[in-house]
Scaffold this motif. Structure first.
Motif, PDB file in Angstrom:
ATOM      1  N   GLN A 183      -2.746   7.522   4.270  1.00 25.00           N
ATOM      2  CA  GLN A 183      -2.037   7.133   5.799  1.00 25.00           C
ATOM      3  C   GLN A 183      -2.755   5.844   6.182  1.00 25.00           C
ATOM      4  O   GLN A 183      -1.982   4.774   6.499  1.00 25.00           O
ATOM      5  N   ALA A 184      -3.975   5.624   6.040  1.00 26.80           N
ATOM      6  CA  ALA A 184      -4.805   4.594   6.469  1.00 26.80           C
ATOM      7  C   ALA A 184      -4.383   3.151   5.685  1.00 26.80           C
ATOM      8  O   ALA A 184      -3.985   2.154   6.210  1.00 26.80           O
ATOM      9  N   MET A 185      -4.166   3.516   4.382  1.00 22.97           N
ATOM     10  CA  MET A 185      -3.650   2.268   3.561  1.00 22.97           C
ATOM     11  C   MET A 185      -2.384   2.004   3.835  1.00 22.97           C
ATOM     12  O   MET A 185      -1.864   0.776   4.043  1.00 22.97           O
ATOM     13  N   LEU A 186      -1.364   3.031   4.043  1.00 20.05           N
ATOM     14  CA  LEU A 186      -0.153   2.641   4.352  1.00 20.05           C
ATOM     15  C   LEU A 186       0.119   2.024   5.915  1.00 20.05           C
ATOM     16  O   LEU A 186       0.906   0.886   6.021  1.00 20.05           O
ATOM     17  N   LYS A 187      -0.832   2.345   6.663  1.00 23.15           N
ATOM     18  CA  LYS A 187      -0.782   1.616   7.967  1.00 23.15           C
ATOM     19  C   LYS A 187      -1.134   0.063   7.792  1.00 23.15           C
ATOM     20  O   LYS A 187      -0.870  -0.748   8.403  1.00 23.15           O
ATOM     21  N   TYR A 188      -2.167   0.042   7.092  1.00 23.81           N
ATOM     22  CA  TYR A 188      -2.641  -1.454   6.635  1.00 23.81           C
ATOM     23  C   TYR A 188      -1.701  -2.111   6.140  1.00 23.81           C
ATOM     24  O   TYR A 188      -1.435  -3.336   6.613  1.00 23.81           O
ATOM     25  N   LEU A 189      -0.943  -1.570   5.145  1.00 22.19           N
ATOM     26  CA  LEU A 189       0.213  -2.402   4.415  1.00 22.19           C
ATOM     27  C   LEU A 189       1.342  -2.746   5.402  1.00 22.19           C
ATOM     28  O   LEU A 189       2.037  -3.695   5.459  1.00 22.19           O
ATOM     29  N   GLU A 190       1.524  -1.862   6.492  1.00 26.31           N
ATOM     30  CA  GLU A 190       2.650  -2.295   7.234  1.00 26.31           C
ATOM     31  C   GLU A 190       2.253  -3.232   7.961  1.00 26.31           C
ATOM     32  O   GLU A 190       2.953  -4.107   8.533  1.00 26.31           O
ATOM     33  N   GLU A 191       0.844  -3.387   8.607  1.00 27.96           N
ATOM     34  CA  GLU A 191       0.306  -4.363   9.391  1.00 27.96           C
ATOM     35  C   GLU A 191       0.576  -5.900   8.533  1.00 27.96           C
ATOM     36  O   GLU A 191       0.942  -6.825   9.036  1.00 27.96           O
ATOM     37  N   LEU A 192       0.089  -5.761   7.181  1.00 28.15           N
ATOM     38  CA  LEU A 192       0.418  -6.805   6.339  1.00 28.15           C
ATOM     39  C   LEU A 192       1.740  -7.102   6.173  1.00 28.15           C
ATOM     40  O   LEU A 192       2.245  -8.393   6.238  1.00 28.15           O
ATOM     41  N   LEU A 193       2.854  -6.366   5.942  1.00 28.54           N
ATOM     42  CA  LEU A 193       4.257  -6.453   6.089  1.00 28.54           C
ATOM     43  C   LEU A 193       4.647  -7.140   7.063  1.00 28.54           C
ATOM     44  O   LEU A 193       5.515  -8.183   7.336  1.00 28.54           O
ATOM     45  N   ALA A 220       3.036   2.817  -1.568  1.00 29.56           N
ATOM     46  CA  ALA A 220       1.907   3.757  -0.757  1.00 29.56           C
ATOM     47  C   ALA A 220       2.801   5.044  -0.268  1.00 29.56           C
ATOM     48  O   ALA A 220       2.293   5.806  -0.231  1.00 29.56           O
ATOM     49  N   THR A 221       4.006   4.803   0.130  1.00 32.18           N
ATOM     50  CA  THR A 221       4.805   5.842   0.783  1.00 32.18           C
ATOM     51  C   THR A 221       4.898   7.024  -0.506  1.00 32.18           C
ATOM     52  O   THR A 221       5.015   8.206   0.095  1.00 32.18           O
ATOM     53  N   TYR A 222       5.404   6.543  -1.416  1.00 35.15           N
ATOM     54  CA  TYR A 222       5.708   7.459  -2.584  1.00 35.15           C
ATOM     55  C   TYR A 222       4.359   8.227  -2.989  1.00 35.15           C
ATOM     56  O   TYR A 222       4.522   9.500  -3.123  1.00 35.15           O
ATOM     57  N   GLN A 223       3.280   7.595  -3.198  1.00 28.96           N
ATOM     58  CA  GLN A 223       1.788   8.001  -3.139  1.00 28.96           C
ATOM     59  C   GLN A 223       1.460   9.169  -2.078  1.00 28.96           C
ATOM     60  O   GLN A 223       1.061  10.269  -2.399  1.00 28.96           O
ATOM     61  N   LEU A 224       2.026   8.870  -0.949  1.00 28.59           N
ATOM     62  CA  LEU A 224       1.646   9.702   0.415  1.00 28.59           C
ATOM     63  C   LEU A 224       2.508  10.951   0.083  1.00 28.59           C
ATOM     64  O   LEU A 224       2.169  12.234   0.429  1.00 28.59           O
ATOM     65  N   THR A 225       3.825  10.957  -0.312  1.00 28.45           N
ATOM     66  CA  THR A 225       4.588  12.142  -0.949  1.00 28.45           C
ATOM     67  C   THR A 225       3.996  12.899  -1.758  1.00 28.45           C
ATOM     68  O   THR A 225       3.705  14.138  -1.693  1.00 28.45           O
ATOM     69  N   THR A 226       3.429  12.162  -2.733  1.00 26.85           N
ATOM     70  CA  THR A 226       2.815  13.124  -3.965  1.00 26.85           C
ATOM     71  C   THR A 226       1.787  13.717  -3.119  1.00 26.85           C
ATOM     72  O   THR A 226       1.462  15.054  -3.667  1.00 26.85           O
TER      73      THR A 226
END
Length: 449
Positions: A183-193, A220-226
């Protein structure tokens, strides 16, 4: 058209993220289950463990059944039959003797006749064993040893259940940590986006950079689902071990990292030999073999019992209607062609095998303790290495992110560092899981519940 596709992808990603945040919120609202609570629930509710507990109760009933052989045995039988032909007997004159005062008895030939009709013979016998009491007491002692064996098997299954619960609990804890990290990684990537979108709108970044970041967000979203699905599977498996509905929502808490026993191998060995049920089971089998040898030797003693009997034939003319007797019943087989001798030798061999099994079980326990002690020490050292590498990659990532915000490096350099950090995180999580698993194995080798 490209901007429309990008907007659609962004909406999909945002919707997916909202779904994950909602699921995580539900998890956070769930009751926190500690490891001690999980172990207590498993011991109380696990269905497989309850079956082992019932085996102990069954074996106790077998002891009660063996004790009944100490008391007199009552046998009752009633034979009802139809004579197919009359019963005719002739008592010859003087067959019972000739006396001076009475002459021959009977004085003449006497015919006894019972017509073909229904008859009945009722019999009641009471037998109290005497010399067999020694064998019966040995039988009762053997049944009590079987009760102890059943109890030890229950303890062994309980220890295995404890290990299974620990392992499953650590799997859930590992999944929670991975979920939060992802989740933290996804949040960072969203900020980067967002940063890349601003630069693209300012013509300071290429559309390829924007698409690359969006691809990373989707990955990252797919990995979060997994991770979420794997976490759900782990929770259901733990709920099943706890003997409750697999749909019960809960979260787990981190556990301590210190184990005093692992610092002293000699203490660990002594504790394992004291608590492991395997060596107790092996000693129990040896005692059962010793009793079996003693029991076989008792067959050289004749069986002597006191017996009282009562027989009443009905509808037979020439027999007494009531016959009672009290006496001693002697049974012995003096010639058995060596059967007793061979059975005693067979029991003696079984006794030697049981003694060797005790020694081998002891050595196996020590091997298990030593191996798990060393493995735990190795995985702890590896965990420290993985943690240091993860911290180093995280610091590099922070520096690269700062440099990218100041346009000092390319986006490709930042994404490369992000990939390195993800690998380091993955290795760290694997090291944590290996440590928890090794710790559970070590606790199991000590015989801890």
């Amino acid at each position: 058209m490209i901007h429309a596709r990008l907007s659609t992808m962004t909406c999909v990603l945002v919707a997916a993220l909202c779904q994950f945040q909602f699921a995580m919120a539900q998890t956070n609202d769930a009751k926190v289950l500690t490891l001690d609570e999980a172990l207590e629930l498993a011991r109380s509710n696990n269905r497989d463990l309850k079956q082992f507990g019932l085996d102990v109760g069954k074996q106790r009933e077998a002891v009660g059944a063996a004790k009944t052989h100490l008391y007199p045995r009552f046998d009752t039988s009633v034979l009802a039959a139809e004579l197919l032909a009359p019963l005719d007997f002739t008592i010859q004159k003087g067959q019972f003797g000739t006396f001076p005062g009475t002459g021959p008895i009977p004085g003449s030939n006497t015919d006894l006749h019972t017509p073909a009709r229904p008859i009945a013979i009722a019999s009641v016998t009471a037998t109290q064993p005497l010399t067999q009491l020694l064998r019966i007491h040995l039988l009762i002692a053997g049944e009590r040893l079987k009760v102890d064996a059943a109890q030890l098997s229950f303890e062994q299954r309980e220890q295995k259940l404890t290990d299974d619960v620990r392992q499953s609990y650590y799997q859930v804890l590992q999944g929670q940590i991975q979920y939060e990290s992802q989740q933290a990684m996804l949040k960072y990537l969203e900020e980067l986006l967002q940063l890349t979108d601003r630069r693209f709108s300012q013509h300071a970044a290429l559309q390829a950079d924007q698409l690359s970041v969006k691809a990373e967000v989707a990955k990252a979203t797919y990995q979060l689902t997994t991770i979420e699905d794997k976490l759900a599977d782990s929770k259901e498996a733990l709920n099943h071990l706890l003997g409750r509905s697999i749909q019960t929502e809960f979260s787990v808490e981190p556990v301590g990292a210190a184990l005093l026993e692992e610092r002293d191998l000699a203490t660990a060995r002594a504790k394992a030999l004291e608590h492991r049920p395997e060596i107790k089971i092996a000693k129990n089998r040896m005692r059962q073999a010793e009793l079996e040898t003693k029991s076989e030797k008792t067959h050289y003693i004749p069986d002597i019992a006191i017996q009282a009997s009562y027989t009443s034939p009905a509808n037979i003319n020439f027999l007494p209607q009531n016959m009672g007797a009290v006496g001693a019943l002697f049974t012995w087989q003096p010639w058995d062609w060596g059967e007793k001798r061979h059975k005693i030798r067979e029991a003696a061999v079984t006794e030697k095998q049981a003694g060797l099994s005790v020694e081998d079980t002891r050595e196996q326990i020590l091997l298990d303790v030593d191996s798990n002690f060393r493995r735990l020490r190795e995985v702890r050292a590896h965990l420290a290495v993985a943690e240091a590498l993860r911290d180093a990659e995280a610091e590099k990532m922070r520096n690269q992110k700062e440099a990218y915000s100041q346009q000092a490096i390319l986006l490709s350099d930042l994404l490369k560092q992000q990939s390195s950090l993800a690998d380091a995180e993955g290795q760290y999580h694997q090291a944590v899981l290996a440590y928890w698993s090794a710790r559970a194995d070590f606790q199991k080798s000590l015989g801890e519940e």
